[in-house]
Design a protein around this motif. Structure first.
Motif, PDB file in Angstrom:
ATOM      1  N   GLY A   1       0.798  -1.219   0.000  1.00  0.00           N
ATOM      2  CA  GLY A   1       0.000   0.000   0.000  1.00  0.00           C
ATOM      3  C   GLY A   1       0.827   1.265   0.000  1.00  0.00           C
ATOM      4  O   GLY A   1       2.028   1.248   0.292  1.00  0.00           O
ATOM      5  N   TRP A   2       0.159   2.374  -0.339  1.00  0.00           N
ATOM      6  CA  TRP A   2       0.902   3.619  -0.523  1.00  0.00           C
ATOM      7  C   TRP A   2       1.448   4.191   0.774  1.00  0.00           C
ATOM      8  O   TRP A   2       2.473   4.882   0.765  1.00  0.00           O
ATOM      9  N   GLN A   3       0.793   3.906   1.924  1.00  0.00           N
ATOM     10  CA  GLN A   3       1.299   4.466   3.183  1.00  0.00           C
ATOM     11  C   GLN A   3       2.673   3.897   3.519  1.00  0.00           C
ATOM     12  O   GLN A   3       3.595   4.634   3.889  1.00  0.00           O
ATOM     13  N   VAL A   4       2.824   2.565   3.396  1.00  0.00           N
ATOM     14  CA  VAL A   4       4.118   1.932   3.658  1.00  0.00           C
ATOM     15  C   VAL A   4       5.134   2.398   2.623  1.00  0.00           C
ATOM     16  O   VAL A   4       6.291   2.715   2.954  1.00  0.00           O
TER      17      VAL A   4
ATOM     18  N   GLN B   1       6.352   5.862   3.473  1.00  0.00           N
ATOM     19  CA  GLN B   1       7.288   5.833   4.606  1.00  0.00           C
ATOM     20  C   GLN B   1       8.668   5.370   4.160  1.00  0.00           C
ATOM     21  O   GLN B   1       9.692   5.924   4.571  1.00  0.00           O
ATOM     22  N   TRP B   2       8.695   4.351   3.297  1.00  0.00           N
ATOM     23  CA  TRP B   2       9.970   3.819   2.816  1.00  0.00           C
ATOM     24  C   TRP B   2      10.687   4.821   1.915  1.00  0.00           C
ATOM     25  O   TRP B   2      11.882   5.088   2.084  1.00  0.00           O
TER      26      TRP B   2
ATOM     27  N   ARG C   1      11.579   6.713   6.316  1.00  0.00           N
ATOM     28  CA  ARG C   1      11.002   6.563   7.662  1.00  0.00           C
ATOM     29  C   ARG C   1      10.823   5.126   8.109  1.00  0.00           C
ATOM     30  O   ARG C   1      10.400   4.887   9.246  1.00  0.00           O
ATOM     31  N   ILE C   2      11.090   4.161   7.242  1.00  0.00           N
ATOM     32  CA  ILE C   2      11.169   2.763   7.685  1.00  0.00           C
ATOM     33  C   ILE C   2      12.434   2.147   7.111  1.00  0.00           C
ATOM     34  O   ILE C   2      12.968   2.594   6.100  1.00  0.00           O
ATOM     35  N   ARG C   3      12.911   1.100   7.772  1.00  0.00           N
ATOM     36  CA  ARG C   3      14.183   0.485   7.404  1.00  0.00           C
ATOM     37  C   ARG C   3      14.046  -0.346   6.132  1.00  0.00           C
ATOM     38  O   ARG C   3      12.971  -0.829   5.786  1.00  0.00           O
ATOM     39  N   TRP C   4      15.177  -0.563   5.480  1.00  0.00           N
ATOM     40  CA  TRP C   4      15.215  -1.449   4.330  1.00  0.00           C
ATOM     41  C   TRP C   4      15.018  -2.905   4.769  1.00  0.00           C
ATOM     42  O   TRP C   4      14.573  -3.737   3.973  1.00  0.00           O
TER      43      TRP C   4
ATOM     44  N   GLN D   1       9.279  15.018   2.099  1.00  0.00           N
ATOM     45  CA  GLN D   1       8.270  14.687   3.107  1.00  0.00           C
ATOM     46  C   GLN D   1       7.131  13.869   2.537  1.00  0.00           C
ATOM     47  O   GLN D   1       6.425  13.168   3.269  1.00  0.00           O
ATOM     48  N   SER D   2       6.914  13.951   1.235  1.00  0.00           N
ATOM     49  CA  SER D   2       5.806  13.228   0.614  1.00  0.00           C
ATOM     50  C   SER D   2       6.169  12.879  -0.814  1.00  0.00           C
ATOM     51  O   SER D   2       6.845  13.646  -1.504  1.00  0.00           O
TER      52      SER D   2
END
Length: 425
Positions: A200-203, A206-207, A211-214, A419-420
């Motif tokens: 999904g687009w939210q994850v 974030q990636w 904002r989330i790890r590889w 940011q986006s």
């Protein structure tokens, strides 16, 4: 007052003629104003840009455009900036790279030169705003052209059950990783799209914004799915992919017998011989990616125009490039699409496939997310490309590759990330 003698009048007339002639000569010697433009178009695309965009501008504004096209655009631009001689205008596919230059204070805002009403749909995707100096946020680029990703091309004759079987039939995929100085981007396109469709687009957002790890399970699953789909690590498949240029990958479709039948590639590939003239069609990649979510979410890309130096000539050129007339003319001439919703779908001619692509790009009910690697800081993007190519040849190294990418991510200051990247928040 006495009347001038005829001889005096003749002398005056000669003097005036000489002065007028001198003015003409001086005017002809005065250098014509010029601006410099750097982009990655060469060959036929460069010729189209010169004839359909540059030439009309030069005629209308009397400004000479010095154009440089190179496939090593990032490297050339970096060297020029370091030397203190950047181009006046640059057209880059990466908002992440442009954001870096904006934060260095190298770019000039363009929001007053672009009528944003037509670009307002999906503005967060196409025209991100940055606050780089505490003086408020600004737009530093706008999309000169755009393309739809998250699609798979296939011959119109391929039945639906064969498309479904392609989820695990790696031999069916046309693969080519070569692209001169930017080789490897087709690999990152695959991984990005799989992550978007599965998680999904939210994850995804974030990636793509750091904002989330590889090593996050969602991200690792995307890499493993790509391995399964294209046969990463299988000698014949891998060698073909690493040897082929992306532009030649689809040649396997028309080989006798066919070498491949499916290509995961952006909308611009429709002009290549195997997909031209109605012989090819496309489906949403979500129909073929295992465990994809049933949603209308699309990865997109674009060539973004930015301004390093503001003069009357560069401002006029940016305004001209963003205008409806130029966007429509350029859309008719090349393989991309305008992000300006004021440009009608009819501008792309009567081809049904092209209309479907254009309508999907401007569908306000769908989610559009910018190419993840293009949105990343340059160091992160380059590391991703290298890791994806290494993984294609050696999928057993995935843990090492993801660990390395996490280390690069940690080394990037938070301020270097956008940011986006999606038209949702």
């Amino acid at each position: 007052m006495s009347r001038p003698e005829p001889r005096t009048l003749a002398i005056v007339a000669v003097c005036l003629a000489l002065v007028a002639g001198a003015v003409v000569v001086l005017s002809s010697l005065r250098p014509q104003p010029s601006i410099t433009v750097l982009a990655n178009w060469s060959g036929d695309n460069e010729a189209l840009f010169r004839t359909s965009v540059i030439a009309p501008f030069e005629k209308k504004y009397g400004v000479h455009v010095i154009y440089q096209g190179t496939t090593a655009e990032s490297q050339v631009l970096k060297a020029d900036v370091e030397a203190g001689t950047p181009p006046d205008i640059v057209v880059l596919p990466g908002p992440g790279e442009l954001a870096d230059y904006a934060r260095m204070g190298k770019l000039q805002p363009v929001e007053d030169l672009v009528d944003q009403r037509g670009y307002s749909q999906g503005r967060q995707t196409w025209m991100s705003r940055l606050d780089v100096g505490g003086g408020g946020s600004h737009n530093y680029w706008f999309p000169l052209k755009t393309d739809l990703k998250s699609i798979v091309w296939h011959p119109s004759s391929v039945p639906g059950d064969r498309l479904t079987a392609a989820k695990t039939a790696s031999r069916d995929w046309c693969l080519g990783m070569g692209s001169d100085a930017t080789s490897g981007w087709p690999a990152t396109d695959w991984i990005e799209d799989i992550l978007l469709q599965q998680s999904g687009w939210q994850v995804y957002q974030q990636w793509a914004t750091g904002r989330i790890r590889w090593q996050d399970p969602h991200v690792e699953q995307a890499w493993r799915t790509w391995q399964q789909m294209v046969g990463a690590g299988q000698n014949a498949q891998t060698e073909r992919a690493l040897r082929n240029d992306y532009s030649a990958a689809s040649a396997g479709v028309t080989a006798n017998p066919p070498i491949c039948r499916l290509e995961h590639q952006a909308s611009f590939i429709r002009t290549d011989p195997p997909w031209r003239n109605g012989k090819g069609d496309f489906v949403a990649s979500a129909q073929l990616i295992p465990h994809a979510r049933p949603s209308r979410t699309w990865e997109v890309s674009g060539d973004l125009a930015a301004m390093f130096r503001r003069t009357t000539g560069t401002a006029d050129f940016v305004r001209y490039l963003a205008s409806k007339d130029t966007q429509q003319t350029w859309s008719l001439q090349q393989h991309g699409f305008s992000a300006d919703t004021d440009v009608p779908v009819s501008a792309y001619g009567g081809d049904q496939t092209t209309h479907k692509l254009a309508e999907t790009l401007r569908d306000s009910t769908a989610v559009h997310c910018f190419d993840g690697s293009d949105a990343m800081p340059p160091a992160m993007r380059d590391a991703f490309v290298q890791a994806a190519l290494t993984f294609l040849a050696r999928p057993d190294t995935l843990a090492t590759q993801l660990g390395t990418l996490d280390a690069v991510q940690r080394s990037q200051p938070k301020t270097t990330w956008l940011q986006s990247v999606c038209d949702r928040t």
